[in-house]
Design an enzyme around this catalytic site. Sequence first.
Site, PDB file in Angstrom:
ATOM      1  N   ARG A 111      21.385  16.974   9.955  1.00 55.77           N
ATOM      2  CA  ARG A 111      20.554  16.272  10.935  1.00 55.77           C
ATOM      3  C   ARG A 111      21.291  15.024  11.423  1.00 55.77           C
ATOM      4  O   ARG A 111      22.275  14.598  10.832  1.00 55.77           O
ATOM      5  CB  ARG A 111      19.214  15.896  10.293  1.00 55.77           C
ATOM      6  CG  ARG A 111      18.457  17.106   9.769  1.00 55.77           C
ATOM      7  CD  ARG A 111      17.202  16.714   9.019  1.00 55.77           C
ATOM      8  NE  ARG A 111      17.502  15.904   7.842  1.00 55.77           N
ATOM      9  CZ  ARG A 111      16.579  15.455   6.996  1.00 55.77           C
ATOM     10  NH1 ARG A 111      15.310  15.722   7.197  1.00 55.77           N
ATOM     11  NH2 ARG A 111      16.916  14.741   5.950  1.00 55.77           N
ATOM     12  N   ALA A 128       8.894  -4.861  -0.634  1.00 55.43           N
ATOM     13  CA  ALA A 128       9.083  -3.428  -0.354  1.00 55.43           C
ATOM     14  C   ALA A 128       8.759  -3.073   1.093  1.00 55.43           C
ATOM     15  O   ALA A 128       8.999  -1.945   1.507  1.00 55.43           O
ATOM     16  CB  ALA A 128       8.209  -2.600  -1.299  1.00 55.43           C
ATOM     17  N   LYS A 146      21.416   4.142   1.419  1.00 53.67           N
ATOM     18  CA  LYS A 146      21.847   4.319   2.812  1.00 53.67           C
ATOM     19  C   LYS A 146      22.395   3.022   3.419  1.00 53.67           C
ATOM     20  O   LYS A 146      22.941   3.031   4.524  1.00 53.67           O
ATOM     21  CB  LYS A 146      20.699   4.879   3.652  1.00 53.67           C
ATOM     22  CG  LYS A 146      20.359   6.312   3.237  1.00 53.67           C
ATOM     23  CD  LYS A 146      19.280   6.927   4.084  1.00 53.67           C
ATOM     24  CE  LYS A 146      19.140   8.423   3.842  1.00 53.67           C
ATOM     25  NZ  LYS A 146      18.951   8.832   2.438  1.00 53.67           N
ATOM     26  N   SER A 198      16.311  -2.275  -1.559  1.00 52.97           N
ATOM     27  CA  SER A 198      17.213  -1.692  -0.580  1.00 52.97           C
ATOM     28  C   SER A 198      17.430  -0.211  -0.904  1.00 52.97           C
ATOM     29  O   SER A 198      16.709   0.363  -1.717  1.00 52.97           O
ATOM     30  CB  SER A 198      18.532  -2.469  -0.567  1.00 52.97           C
ATOM     31  OG  SER A 198      19.348  -2.030   0.486  1.00 52.97           O
ATOM     32  N   SER A 220       3.922   3.997  -1.507  1.00 55.70           N
ATOM     33  CA  SER A 220       3.948   4.639  -2.834  1.00 55.70           C
ATOM     34  C   SER A 220       4.576   3.724  -3.876  1.00 55.70           C
ATOM     35  O   SER A 220       4.093   3.646  -4.998  1.00 55.70           O
ATOM     36  CB  SER A 220       4.653   5.995  -2.820  1.00 55.70           C
ATOM     37  OG  SER A 220       5.344   6.220  -1.649  1.00 55.70           O
ATOM     38  N   THR A 250       0.818  -1.216   0.000  1.00 63.53           N
ATOM     39  CA  THR A 250       0.000   0.000   0.000  1.00 63.53           C
ATOM     40  C   THR A 250       0.858   1.275   0.000  1.00 63.53           C
ATOM     41  O   THR A 250       0.309   2.369  -0.037  1.00 63.53           O
ATOM     42  CB  THR A 250      -0.943   0.044   1.219  1.00 63.53           C
ATOM     43  OG1 THR A 250      -0.147  -0.106   2.395  1.00 63.53           O
ATOM     44  CG2 THR A 250      -1.988  -1.046   1.176  1.00 63.53           C
ATOM     45  N   LYS A 302      -5.261   1.787   4.923  1.00 70.38           N
ATOM     46  CA  LYS A 302      -4.619   2.025   3.617  1.00 70.38           C
ATOM     47  C   LYS A 302      -5.065   0.968   2.603  1.00 70.38           C
ATOM     48  O   LYS A 302      -5.207   1.252   1.424  1.00 70.38           O
ATOM     49  CB  LYS A 302      -3.099   1.984   3.759  1.00 70.38           C
ATOM     50  CG  LYS A 302      -2.534   3.237   4.404  1.00 70.38           C
ATOM     51  CD  LYS A 302      -1.034   3.285   4.212  1.00 70.38           C
ATOM     52  CE  LYS A 302      -0.414   4.296   5.139  1.00 70.38           C
ATOM     53  NZ  LYS A 302       0.896   3.910   5.617  1.00 70.38           N
ATOM     54  N   THR A 323      19.917  22.089   5.074  1.00 74.00           N
ATOM     55  CA  THR A 323      20.784  21.519   6.113  1.00 74.00           C
ATOM     56  C   THR A 323      22.233  21.946   5.892  1.00 74.00           C
ATOM     57  O   THR A 323      22.848  22.574   6.737  1.00 74.00           O
ATOM     58  CB  THR A 323      20.696  19.985   6.109  1.00 74.00           C
ATOM     59  OG1 THR A 323      20.886  19.521   4.779  1.00 74.00           O
ATOM     60  CG2 THR A 323      19.367  19.504   6.660  1.00 74.00           C
ATOM     61  N   SER A 367       0.214  -6.035   3.597  1.00 76.65           N
ATOM     62  CA  SER A 367       0.633  -4.882   4.410  1.00 76.65           C
ATOM     63  C   SER A 367      -0.044  -4.907   5.770  1.00 76.65           C
ATOM     64  O   SER A 367      -0.924  -5.736   6.026  1.00 76.65           O
ATOM     65  CB  SER A 367       0.320  -3.565   3.692  1.00 76.65           C
ATOM     66  OG  SER A 367      -1.054  -3.282   3.775  1.00 76.65           O
TER      67      SER A 367
HETATM   68  O1  LIG Z   1      14.635  20.755   5.834  1.00 78.07           O
HETATM   69  C1  LIG Z   1      15.419  20.052   5.173  1.00 78.07           C
HETATM   70  C2  LIG Z   1      15.302  18.651   5.073  1.00 78.07           C
HETATM   71  C3  LIG Z   1      16.236  17.963   4.308  1.00 78.07           C
HETATM   72  N1  LIG Z   1      17.238  18.622   3.682  1.00 78.07           N
HETATM   73  C4  LIG Z   1      18.245  17.893   2.896  1.00 78.07           C
HETATM   74  O2  LIG Z   1      17.646  17.395   1.727  1.00 78.07           O
HETATM   75  C5  LIG Z   1      18.247  16.158   1.359  1.00 78.07           C
HETATM   76  C6  LIG Z   1      17.169  15.124   1.203  1.00 78.07           C
HETATM   77  O3  LIG Z   1      16.497  14.976   2.469  1.00 78.07           O
HETATM   78  P1  LIG Z   1      15.249  13.977   2.624  1.00 78.07           P
HETATM   79  O4  LIG Z   1      14.738  14.068   4.020  1.00 78.07           O
HETATM   80  O5  LIG Z   1      14.302  14.208   1.488  1.00 78.07           O
HETATM   81  O6  LIG Z   1      15.927  12.573   2.341  1.00 78.07           O
HETATM   82  P2  LIG Z   1      17.020  11.768   3.153  1.00 78.07           P
HETATM   83  O7  LIG Z   1      18.163  11.564   2.204  1.00 78.07           O
HETATM   84  O8  LIG Z   1      17.355  12.378   4.436  1.00 78.07           O
HETATM   85  O9  LIG Z   1      16.287  10.409   3.467  1.00 78.07           O
HETATM   86  C7  LIG Z   1      14.993  10.113   2.933  1.00 78.07           C
HETATM   87  O10 LIG Z   1      15.007   8.998   2.124  1.00 78.07           O
HETATM   88  C8  LIG Z   1      15.313   7.779   2.783  1.00 78.07           C
HETATM   89  C9  LIG Z   1      15.285   6.695   1.766  1.00 78.07           C
HETATM   90  O11 LIG Z   1      16.535   6.573   1.214  1.00 78.07           O
HETATM   91  C10 LIG Z   1      14.370   7.528   3.932  1.00 78.07           C
HETATM   92  O12 LIG Z   1      13.079   7.284   3.489  1.00 78.07           O
HETATM   93  C11 LIG Z   1      14.410   8.724   4.857  1.00 78.07           C
HETATM   94  O13 LIG Z   1      13.552   8.524   5.941  1.00 78.07           O
HETATM   95  C12 LIG Z   1      14.039   9.952   4.098  1.00 78.07           C
HETATM   96  O14 LIG Z   1      14.065  11.097   4.937  1.00 78.07           O
HETATM   97  C13 LIG Z   1      19.249  15.828   2.446  1.00 78.07           C
HETATM   98  O15 LIG Z   1      20.538  16.162   1.999  1.00 78.07           O
HETATM   99  C14 LIG Z   1      18.836  16.702   3.607  1.00 78.07           C
HETATM  100  O16 LIG Z   1      19.916  17.103   4.421  1.00 78.07           O
HETATM  101  C15 LIG Z   1      17.343  19.995   3.762  1.00 78.07           C
HETATM  102  O17 LIG Z   1      18.239  20.603   3.187  1.00 78.07           O
HETATM  103  N2  LIG Z   1      16.418  20.674   4.498  1.00 78.07           N
END
Ligand SMILES: O=c1ccn([C@@H]2O[C@H](COP(=O)(O)OP(=O)(O)O[C@H]3O[C@H](CO)[C@H](O)[C@H](O)[C@H]3O)[C@@H](O)[C@H]2O)c(=O)[nH]1
Length: 340
Positions: A256, A82, A128, A125, A17, A15, A43, A193, A38
Amino acid sequence: MTQLAGATIVITGGTGSFGRTMARHLLTEGVARIHIFSRDEAKQDEMRQQFSDTRLRFFLGDVRDRHSVDSAMTGADYAFHAAALKQVPSCEFFPDQAVKTNVLGSQNVIESAHEHELRSVVCLSTDKAVYPVNAMGMSKALMEKTAQAFARNHPESRTTVSITRYGNVMYSRGSVIPLFVRLIEQGKPLTVTEPTMTRFLMSLDESVDLVKHAFFHAEPGDLFVKKAPACTVATLATAVAELMGVEPDLRKIGMRHGEKMWETLLSREEKIKATDQGDYFRVPLDARSLDYSKYVEDGEDGTVTAEDYDSDNTERLDVEQTKALVAALPEMQAVLEARR
Ligand SMILES: O=c1ccn([C@@H]2O[C@H](COP(=O)(O)OP(=O)(O)O[C@H]3O[C@H](CO)[C@H](O)[C@H](O)[C@H]3O)[C@@H](O)[C@H]2O)c(=O)[nH]1
């Protein structure tokens, strides 16, 4: 020969994306049935109404519960796995939960598929999982090892177990693009960030294509990644702002917990073994046995000079190129339409 027409397919985490997008693709390929497995009944109900297709069957369960997995696998030909805990922060706080779902749950899925004589299981996968620094990535790395160990230890199995790895899916729930859109709509500065941090960029449709590529081409234990471009978060924030017709106003907030400056899709050890398949890399299973003396005499050459495949050394998009990618997303088109 693997083929989708007439087949019964299990999608764990069906369910989500990915699951919904994959289900749409499969229905156009003439599959006989899709088992959506699921945990969330609400959902499932929503998806049942949205799709309104009798080829979908819904199985409530949890990958941690082998019995519930078995019921979805009964009578199936193939599975796309998934189901996962994929939020970085929640896995940091509850790593034991990540182990239960992502590692032990995956083992349940693989073993159940084997016992029900499915022909193929593709495990999803993430980048990360390479050089992991957070519990989500670590548990996904162990899922990969579980899949590869199964392939190595069960050469007689009817089930081809393979792995796909992909990076950030643009506009996925809770990710940075919808956050930037919301901040712009509220007239707030964009929280960046670390401006030079890079991420791979991929659409949901491309993630489905990658999984289908693995499905059609995998040998047991294979790992596939899709080549993807990347950009810095400052570029991404600027692109979103310009698309929405506002002056980019970026505010640096710092990295973060559990974040990396760049993500890696293939380590150099994997890259050296990989075959280039055009849009994809395929890394075959390391089928060396537990024969340590042979290991020493027969090591790998070339690893020392090889490079990782990461979001810093892949094709780097500038603001205009990033705008083109983001503007092509259906979610972004809806946002831009509403602002016209
Ligand atoms: O307010 C914000 C939030 C994020 N970022 C940056 O944007 C990029 C992408 O951030 P996302 O939160 O979209 O993605 P992440 O790479 O941190 O990880 C995401 O994708 C993962 C899958 O690989 C998981 O699902 C995870 O929980 C989800 O947050 C990162 O460099 C992050 O530092 C910012 O600049 N400002």
